[in-house]
Design a protein around this motif. Sequence first.
Motif, short mmCIF file in Angstrom:
data_model
loop_
_atom_site.label_atom_id
_atom_site.label_comp_id
_atom_site.label_asym_id
_atom_site.label_seq_id
_atom_site.Cartn_x
_atom_site.Cartn_y
_atom_site.Cartn_z
N TYR A 17 -3.97 -3.82 -9.39
CA TYR A 17 -3.35 -2.73 -10.17
C TYR A 17 -4.24 -2.37 -11.36
N HIS A 41 1.90 2.29 -3.49
CA HIS A 41 0.92 2.43 -4.58
C HIS A 41 1.15 3.70 -5.40
N LYS A 71 0.82 -1.21 0.00
CA LYS A 71 0.00 0.00 0.00
C LYS A 71 0.86 1.27 0.00
N ARG A 114 2.97 3.48 -8.73
CA ARG A 114 2.39 2.83 -9.91
C ARG A 114 2.24 3.84 -11.04
#
Length: 207
Positions: free
Chosen positions: A158, A125, A122, A128
Amino acid sequence: MPFKPKNEPFPLPFEVYPEDWFRRLEAEDVFPDRADAFTEVDLGCGHGTFVLEMAKHFPERNYLGVERLLGRVRKVSRGARKGELANVRALRLETTYAVEWLLPREFADRVHLLFPDPWPRKKHHKRRLMCQPAFLKSVHDLLKPGGEFWFKTDHEEYFDAALESLETIDFFERQPWPEDEFYPVTDFEKLWQAEGRKIQGIRLRRR
Ligand SMILES: C[S@@+](CC[C@H](N)C(=O)[O-])C[C@H]1O[C@@H](n2cnc3c(N)ncnc32)[C@H](O)[C@@H]1O
């Protein structure tokens, strides 16, 4: 075992090595004599299986693989040399720098981001790529008008996060993923397929 440098020129033919890393390139710097051809860019191309197979299949198109690991870049450039693929180039660089600062604007007809790191934790993230509006905008700027951005992942969460992030921008429109298009299976895709993972793709067109 002591380090033994390979007796190879640096950079190898088929590699893009700008004289000035702080000046935006021209299309001719990447593909001299073929800058007008249909051009595809594979971001994080790994060992280059996808790029090399596409380049063999579409000799009239240009293929640029961007990859940060030197060993993988070398594999792409050696593969291009072995296959005499004049339409291939490899660039050893970090993806966001390449897209945002180095590659020409409106350079690519297609950009591929295939099985990028899903950053599952987390706290990671935000790394990404598909969830960074600034990165998506720079891919938009790299594309010619009407150009396309293709993304594939084996990571369901994702994939969902990418769809959510795409709802916050209006400069791409989603297109159906074509079933009959020549689109080689990548090295990592082979691994994930063997593990039975679900593979999903998003195809976007620049508005
Ligand atoms: C999971 S692999 C996928 C490789 C290839 N696209 C495939 O599907 O087989 C991700 C690749 O992206 C490269 N990569 C990861 N982050 C990168 C970055 N920020 N810039 C350039 N390459 C990157 C890695 O070194 C690796 O080769």
